[in-house]
Structures are given as structure tokens and as C-alpha cells.
Scaffold this active site. Structure first.
Site, PDB file in Angstrom:
ATOM      1  CB  THR B  72       2.734  -2.304  10.156  1.00  0.00           C
ATOM      2  OG1 THR B  72       2.046  -2.615   8.962  1.00  0.00           O
ATOM      3  CG2 THR B  72       1.764  -2.490  11.453  1.00  0.00           C
ATOM      4  CG  ASN B 153      -2.186   0.362  -0.638  1.00  0.00           C
ATOM      5  OD1 ASN B 153      -2.673   1.362  -0.387  1.00  0.00           O
ATOM      6  ND2 ASN B 153      -2.853  -0.792  -0.059  1.00  0.00           N
ATOM      7  CD  GLN B 181       2.679   0.904  -2.267  1.00  0.00           C
ATOM      8  OE1 GLN B 181       3.293   0.977  -3.129  1.00  0.00           O
ATOM      9  NE2 GLN B 181       2.411  -0.289  -1.330  1.00  0.00           N
ATOM     10  CB  SER B 201       8.060  -0.488   4.223  1.00  0.00           C
ATOM     11  OG  SER B 201       8.018  -1.699   4.203  1.00  0.00           O
ATOM     12  CB  ALA B 202      13.546  -1.921   3.622  1.00  0.00           C
ATOM     13  CG  HIS B 203       8.602  -5.385   2.454  1.00  0.00           C
ATOM     14  ND1 HIS B 203       7.468  -5.649   1.702  1.00  0.00           N
ATOM     15  CD2 HIS B 203       7.960  -4.602   3.468  1.00  0.00           C
ATOM     16  CE1 HIS B 203       6.366  -5.458   2.264  1.00  0.00           C
ATOM     17  NE2 HIS B 203       6.611  -5.020   3.248  1.00  0.00           N
ATOM     18  CB  CYS B 326      -2.081  -5.524   4.608  1.00  0.00           C
ATOM     19  SG  CYS B 326      -0.308  -5.453   4.545  1.00  0.00           S
TER      20      CYS B 326
END
Lengths: 406, 406
Positions: B72, B153, B181, B201-203, B326
Site C-alpha cells: 500500500t 488478487n 499477487q 509485499s512480503a506477507h 482490504c
């Protein structure tokens, strides 16, 4: 022996904080925004952490505390969003701050100046603090925001935030304080002091690096810096960093419970260290110690360059600093000392020593011994010190910068 | 039994990643910007992590990869800084994106529209992707940026990023892709594909929540979103989140090494699950599976509201989703299905199932059984399903949204 005396730069994460965080990596790993059990299982811990941070600064139920990725983000958020809300889309054009703010405030102000915003950088007095009447005299009807730190990162000097808050309130101007060096070190009560916004950072009080918060009085409007999903009520988007939020809550609680006792213990060690270092000739510390956070010393040793001192201490496993770690890649003069009026040579002699509640008496003794030896070594090879006839009896003391040294 | 099938929302942190991170909380805890050993001790691990992320996306030495607090932030950074650099301080006024971007792109575009920027939201085709010729037809000489996601996503559909990149390059327009993604799910090679900026994004690939990155081709100029100290070459200020950077590096390496093999294994489980679910009458999945990330299914079950289905699955310990986490606090219709052309009733029937490399065959079997039972239960009480005469033999299939259902 390894002795960490740079706790204003960052701190060790408390073992209890690590213990609180770890289950949220691989066990309770859902996205808090998800509606299933994996997501909802994270929520009690998040609620608890938020309560802990509220309590740590005595925020009221009407207030918001929004987690961010760091105080740099919090500071950028306030300054840039006030720009968008009150200047780009309003009739203001002016921001007031000080010469001694953290780089995250100063650099953001420079950016805003490039966008046409007028910024006033207030001078500080010989103690390194900005005086309330100075703030008052620079506020105009075009001022959108006043941003003044609660405590200075380099000197530990505590600013008269209560008085500055009252001035801003009476003038109808928004007031932001960078509370990074205050929260967890001294009592911070946002119901006693008028602040619209306050930035916080967990890694300054034994929480992890990479999580901070912004306190927002009365949940007032402020355009988000990070827009996106409806996280945190739409105030700050991005998947919640559950482990670090839990860790920040725990760290805030640990740092602020019985804070007066903790301050007393740290202050005793700090004062003993400071007294011992001031027995060296031609040294002084910046700012009266009663007006500083209880863990901080900024000491000047005439004839000894801060960087040389730092390296000598480092050889013996002692971590100290010449000023903000955020500016330390460039070996610049200490900005607060410059702001107080020191010349560049003197401002290069500053060494910041910052203790924590984990600092031991043994560590203090170790630093005293090695500090004295290091000063002797470095003065012996100092060309600038050799040129100056040392003052009989030395100039040791805790004072503003002596005129004859500047 | 607990079965996590919502890996597009977030993932479990890999135990090896936790193990890599933990020493950087309370043992090697210095600030990387500090000059003493406590600070410098963090640097080899940081260098290694950066190398791991470079390798994961095949970035070149000329490129920058800047760690951020999440995708984000990366998305906000690109969009808002292009606004500052090319629109506020330039002669452009237009941004091109798609109707199906993540909320962090769409909400930021809405914010930019409020500031006077013209934004084109490109439509998608019946497969849910934007076609290159559509992008081309909307670029004007006022276009500052094109922002199109690499993979969606909600559907997992992979966008023609190579072709879109070539169009942007030939038109001299900056190209950003939200790669959240894609990275760790399919091969991503930024030297094969022309992208100026890519968010990560790592997560989403078994790293921690609260760390992301922005890839910047050829280290090109982009005004920082977070100004402050000189961290990361002045590109993104804020004390480095050492544990999470180390974790992101490890997670990126684990997710991308032998990625073809990992994809094959996940795809086999996904396809088996999808085939089994499509034996139910009046169901279809969105987008051809060969064009999707190998872990994702977006399935529509006529007559069954997604939220009801989600709750029924949740009762049995299965975590799935109706779309982006989100946006999941508001029970909205699936936005991608709406963009494809579904009416609101149909768009409320979408269920997203997203596997990971940790998903087992036993878990797949468990989901198949409970999914079928849940559909039977919910259809039995569905007023909308009762009204529609089920098509003989069902409508099961993998296809774009059938016209008679929209």
C-alpha cells in the site's frame, strides 16, 4: 564487554515484547480484516495493544491512535496532509517549526517549501529549547500548523509543550509534536497538554523498529497519507502489522508503568556518569539536566572530534553517537549545537550518551573508565587542543555553550 | 480441522523466516545507520536480504529496490510522487489505471482526482483482464503514468504486463505495476518485462505483514513519499526494520527458488479442488485457469450468497474469502465480477479460494467435502435459487460470466 549507550537511536527489543509478538507470525497469522476465524482470532490481541497505547499516553475515548510504520511516517503524514487540507485546498500557506527538529520533520518542511509553502524555523535558546513567546511571535493568520518536538533527540532537552499547546489553541492553529523521545522516557499525558497530533515510535522504548503511531486528538479530520483499504477506520491503509502492534502495546505498557520509579533509577546512573565525565577538564554538557529526559547526555570535549571519540569507544565495545543516527552516515556537525550557536569545530566535539532501563552500574563504570582513557589518547594527538592553553581547573560544567568557546 | 484457504489475503510466516528474524530483535538490535558495532553488525544481514530480493525478481545492479512498510505504501508512493513530480511540477495531468486494481491504487486515484488529476479507469474483458490495445488507446500526451497490476488478487488472472510495458515504453510514459499477487506465485523477471516501478509485499509469500518494497528501474528519480533521514540513499526515510527486511529476503528466496516446481505442485491441488467444485450444478469459475496464478479460484455458486457460504465454511474451520480482505469489512459485491459485467446478485455469489505451498491434499479433500455440503445447505434455504429452474446438467464450467446469468 559490549555496552550499548545509544538508546536514543534505537533500543533492544524487550524479551517480553518478543515473546508477545512471536505467536502472531506462524500461529495466529490471519489478516485482521478477514471475516473468518483466522482473521478474527487476531482481534483481541489488537484491541488489547491499542488499549495499552491509549493508557501509556492517557488518551481519551474520543481520540484516535493510528498505527503507522514509524514516526517518520507519522511526521510526514501530519505535515503533508496539513499541506493538502489547509494549504492546497485551503487558505493557509505557513508552517512553524524549529531548527532542531528531527530530520523527518526538517526534510519534509524542505519538501513543502519546494511546493511553495512558507516555513519558519524557530531558533532555540542557549539551552537548546524553543521558548513559548518565540512560537507566539511567529504565528500569523496564515499559519496552518505548528510542529515542535516534545524532547530533543540529541540533548534530551524537554520543550515547554504545555505552554506552546495553549498558545496554539488560543490562536486556533493546529499543533503537532514529535513525541518520539518523550513517550516512554517521561510522563506524557495528552489530556493534560493540548496537542492535536503526536508522533510516537516503538523502537525508542524497547519495541520493534518499523512500527509507530499517530495520536489524533478528538479523532479530528486529517487526510490519510496512505490511502487504500478501510484499515483503521480508513485513516491508514495497509494490512495491519499484527505482531508489531502487539509488540508496541506491550512495550508501551512496560515503559510507562511506574515511570517515575524507572526515571529515578535511570537518572541516578546518568547523573553519576555525567558527574564523572565532567571531572575531565574543558568539557561541558548541553542543557540543565533537570530539564532533560533522564537518560541523555550530550557532552562536548574540547579538542576531541566526536567521530574520533566514537571510534575509540567503539574499539572497546561501547556504542555511543555524535547525534541523530538518522543523519549519521554523513559525519556532520551536531545540528543542535550549531543551533545553540557553537561554531563548526566545537559542534564536531559532541558525543551523545543515552542510557536505558537495562543499563547497569557495571556498564556505567566501564564507560567512565574507557571514556577518560579515550579522551587522554585523543587529546594527546589533537592539534586543535594543543593550540589552546587549557583553562586552569578546566571548564567542566553543565551549561549553555560558553561564549569563549564558540 | 483448520484449513486456511485465504492465502491471497495473507499467509502464514514460514518458520524459517521467523527463525531468520528473531536474532535481530534482542541480540543484533543496533540501528543500521549507527557507526558503532551495534549498528554495523546488522549490515551483512541487510545486504544479504537485499540480494535475495534482487535475485527473486532478477533485478539488475542498476536498479533500486527500496523497502517500504507494505505494498500500500509502495503504491501510494508511486502514484502520489508521480503526481508531485509530473503533474504539480510538470505539464502532465493524466493517469491510466484499471477498474480492478487493489483498493490502495483505486483509493489513491480517487484522492488524486480530488486534487484535479484526470484518471482513466480501464475496463476489463470477460476474463477480467485489461487488454494491451485498450491501454494504448487511452494514453495521451498528457499521460504521466500507467498503473496496471501484474496479477489480480481476486481472480488470480495474469495481466499482459510485457505487452503493456512495451506500449508504455514506446509512448514514453512511466509504467507501474502492482506485483503483489505475482511475486512468489509466478516467475517475475523485471529484465524481461519493461516496468519502471513494481510494488511487492512480503506477507503474500510467507514473509511478515508490515514490510514491502518498491522496485525502481535504473534507479530513476522519484520524489520520496517519506522524507527524513538519509536511509536507503534518501529514497525512503525511517529507521530500517531490520528483522522484517531479513525476513522478506528469506521469504522471497524461499518462494522463488525452483518456482516452476512449486507452481506445479500448487496447481495440481488447485485444479483437483476446482474440478471437484465444478461438478456442482450452476457453478462457474472466473478466468481460464492457465492464465491464472496457480493457487487461485474465484467460484460463483448460483443462489448462494458469498457471505453465507463464507460463514458456513468458517463453522468448519475453513478460511476463504469473498474478495479482497482490504475491502471485506463492508459486505460488498465482488468488484472484479462487477467489472466483468455481473449484476449485483451474481457478484455476491463469488467465493475466493487461495492455496499456498503449505496446502495439503488432506486439506483439499476436507474443503471439497464441506464445500459441497455447505452449498446443499444454503441452496435449500435460498429464495433466489428456488426461483430459478436449475439448468439440466448444471452450468458448471470455467468461463467468462454467462450472459443469461448477468
Amino acid at each position: 564487554m559490549k555496552v550499548y549507550m545509544d538508546n536514543n537511536a534505537t533500543t533492544m527489543v524487550a524479551p517480553e515484547v518478543v515473546e508477545a509478538m512471536v505467536p502472531f507470525f506462524s500461529e495466529v497469522y490471519g489478516n485482521p480484516n478477514s471475516l473468518h476465524k483466522f482473521g478474527t482470532a487476531t482481534r483481541p490481541a489488537l484491541s488489547h495493544a491499542i488499549d495499552q497505547v491509549y493508557k501509556a499516553i492517557n488518551a481519551s475515548d474520543n481520540d484516535d491512535i493510528v498505527f503507522t510504520s514509524c514516526a517518520t511516517e507519522s511526521n510526514n503524514w501530519v505535515l503533508k496532509s496539513v499541506w493538502v487540507d489547509k494549504i492546497l485546498n485551503g487558505d493557509k500557506n505557513h508552517i512553524v517549526t524549529t531548527e532542531v527538529e528531527h530530520p523527518s520533520v526538517l526534510s519534509t518542511c524542505k519538501f513543502l517549501e519546494e511546493q511553495g509553502v512558507k516555513v519558519t524555523y524557530l531558533p532555540v535558546n542557549s539551552e537548546g529549547i524553543v521558548e513559548p513567546h518565540t512560537v507566539k511571535s511567529f504565528i500569523t493568520d496564515k499559519t496552518a500548523l505548528v510542529s515542535v518536538m516534545w524532547a530533543n533527540n540529541e540533548t534530551g532537552m524537554i520543550f515547554p509543550i504545555k505552554e506552546i499547546g495553549e498558545i496554539c489553541k488560543s490562536k486556533g492553529v493546529l499543533f503537532h509534536t514529535d513525541g518520539v523521545q518523550a513517550v516512554g522516557k517521561i510522563p506524557v499525558d495528552v489530556q493534560d497538554v493540548h496537542v492535536d497530533f503526536m508522533s510516537m515510535s516503538a523502537h525508542k522504548f524497547h519495541g520493534p523498529k518499523g512500527i509507530g503511531a499517530l495520536y489524533i486528538k478528538d479523532s479530528q479530520a486529517l487526510t490519510p497519507l496512505l490511502t487504500g483499504g478501510e484499515h483503521m477506520g480508513g485513516r491508514r491503509s495497509g494490512t495491519l502489522n499484527v505482531p508489531y502492534i502487539v509488540g508496541m502495546g506491550k512495550a508501551a505498557e512496560m515503559a510507562t508503568e511506574n515511570i517515575e520509579e524507572k526515571m529515578k533509577a535511570i537518572r541516578a546512573k546518568r547523573d553519576r556518569l555525567e558527574d564523572a565525565l565532567l571531572t575531565l577538564s574543558d568539557t561541558f554538557t548541553v542543557g540543565q539536566r533537570e530539564h532533560r529526559t533522564p537518560n541523555t547526555i550530550l557532552i562536548s570535549i574540547r579538542g576531541v572530534e566526536g567521530e574520533g571519540m566514537l571510534w575509540d569507544l567503539n574499539r572497546f565495545g561501547i556504542g555511543a553517537s555524535t547525534g541523530s543516527a538518522c543523519a549519521s552516515e554523513h559525519l556532520e556537525a551536531n545540528t543542535v549545537m550549531l543551533a545553540i550557536g557553537a561554531d563548526h569545530e566545537l559542534a564536531h566535539t559532541g558525543i551523545r550518551i543515552s542510557l536505558s532501563r537495562y543499563t547497569t552500574d557495571e556498564e556505567v563504570d566501564y564507560v567512565i573508565n574507557h571514556f577518560k582513557e579515550a579522551v587522554a589518547r585523543l587529546r594527546a594527538i589533537s592539534s586543535s587542543y594543543a593550540k589552546v592553553k587549557p583553562t586552569p581547573g578546566g571548564e567542566a560544567g553543565e551549561c549553555h555553550i560558553p561564549e569563549h568557546l564558540t
